[in-house]
Design a protein around this motif. Structure first.
Motif, PDB file in Angstrom:
ATOM      1  N   LEU A  40       0.821  -1.211   0.000  1.00  0.00           N
ATOM      2  CA  LEU A  40       0.000   0.000   0.000  1.00  0.00           C
ATOM      3  C   LEU A  40       0.858   1.266   0.000  1.00  0.00           C
ATOM      4  N   TYR A  43       1.861   1.681  -3.474  1.00  0.00           N
ATOM      5  CA  TYR A  43       0.675   1.929  -4.293  1.00  0.00           C
ATOM      6  C   TYR A  43       0.182   3.370  -4.148  1.00  0.00           C
ATOM      7  N   GLU A  44       0.197   3.879  -2.949  1.00  0.00           N
ATOM      8  CA  GLU A  44      -0.285   5.242  -2.703  1.00  0.00           C
ATOM      9  C   GLU A  44       0.624   6.308  -3.317  1.00  0.00           C
ATOM     10  N   THR A  56       5.758   2.637  -9.323  1.00  0.00           N
ATOM     11  CA  THR A  56       4.687   1.779  -9.822  1.00  0.00           C
ATOM     12  C   THR A  56       5.174   0.347  -9.942  1.00  0.00           C
ATOM     13  N   LEU A  63       2.954  -6.036  -4.380  1.00  0.00           N
ATOM     14  CA  LEU A  63       1.640  -6.676  -4.446  1.00  0.00           C
ATOM     15  C   LEU A  63       1.774  -8.134  -4.883  1.00  0.00           C
ATOM     16  N   ASP A  78      -7.445  -8.094  -2.099  1.00  0.00           N
ATOM     17  CA  ASP A  78      -7.357  -6.675  -2.458  1.00  0.00           C
ATOM     18  C   ASP A  78      -6.140  -6.429  -3.346  1.00  0.00           C
ATOM     19  N   ALA A  79      -5.052  -7.114  -3.052  1.00  0.00           N
ATOM     20  CA  ALA A  79      -3.831  -6.944  -3.849  1.00  0.00           C
ATOM     21  C   ALA A  79      -4.057  -7.358  -5.296  1.00  0.00           C
ATOM     22  N   LYS A  82      -5.660  -4.556  -7.073  1.00  0.00           N
ATOM     23  CA  LYS A  82      -4.706  -3.467  -7.281  1.00  0.00           C
ATOM     24  C   LYS A  82      -3.666  -3.821  -8.348  1.00  0.00           C
ATOM     25  N   LEU A  85      -4.938  -2.816 -11.682  1.00  0.00           N
ATOM     26  CA  LEU A  85      -4.854  -1.366 -11.864  1.00  0.00           C
ATOM     27  C   LEU A  85      -3.418  -0.921 -12.126  1.00  0.00           C
ATOM     28  N   VAL A  86      -2.479  -1.513 -11.424  1.00  0.00           N
ATOM     29  CA  VAL A  86      -1.066  -1.156 -11.613  1.00  0.00           C
ATOM     30  C   VAL A  86      -0.606  -1.572 -13.006  1.00  0.00           C
TER      31      VAL A  86
END
Length: 176
Positions: A40, A43-44, A56, A63, A78-79, A82, A85-86
């Motif tokens: 996270l 990611y943030e 990134t 992740l 959740d990973a 994400k 998205l990454v």
């Protein structure tokens, strides 16, 4: 303390604290959460596609490490979301670079970014199996083929994607 740093938006300190916890207590029941905080934290910090994508890539790596080590946790679920998205974000960066070449009239360089990265970088197929930006690549390439002479290589109705790339053509380009 890693969570406190995360809440304070001090992502670097949060990552360092979580990594320290992992190195000292690798078998702890909260290790999965520590890996999640590391992921996270990266990611943030992801910035727009016009900037460097090192963070990134680090987010993707973190992740991936979380899902590999703890696949059946809620953090891994959740990973996985994400990760998609990454991957889309990294593919968007490739699209941005291709557009950079395109605006300068460097059609071959743009096309190589849009299509041939699938040929020359086999790991790209595993990282970007079906991100949305490839659809834009396809439309861009189809519009540019007449100007750069690629009509003989790919039929105009082909959908560019990992399963649709003409490997023989890519190998012939790579050999030159």
């Amino acid at each position: 303390s890693a969570f406190s740093y995360y809440l304070a938006h001090d992502y670097t300190a949060s990552i360092q604290s979580a990594q320290r916890f992992i190195s000292v207590h690798p078998g702890n029941r909260d290790a999965a959460y520590a890996y999640y905080l590391v992921a996270l934290g990266y990611y943030e910090q992801i910035s727009d596609v016009t900037r460097d994508q090192k963070i990134t890539q680090q987010a993707l790596d973190a992740l991936g490490e979380l899902t590999r080590r703890y696949p059946n946790t809620r953090y891994a679920a959740d990973a996985r979301l994400k990760i998609d998205l990454v991957r889309d974000h990294l593919a968007g960066k490739e699209m941005e670079i291709g557009r950079f070449y395109e605006t300068r009239g460097q059609w071959l360089a743009a096309t190589m970014r849009f299509v041939c990265q699938l040929c020359f970088v086999p790991s790209l197929l595993q990282f970007f199996p079906n991100p949305r930006p490839w659809r834009r690549h396809h439309l861009t390439i189809r519009n540019r083929w007449p100007g750069i002479g690629l009509l003989d290589c790919f039929p105009p109705d082909v959908v560019i994607g990992p399963a649709d790339v003409d490997r023989a053509w890519c190998d012939s380009i790579a050999a030159t």
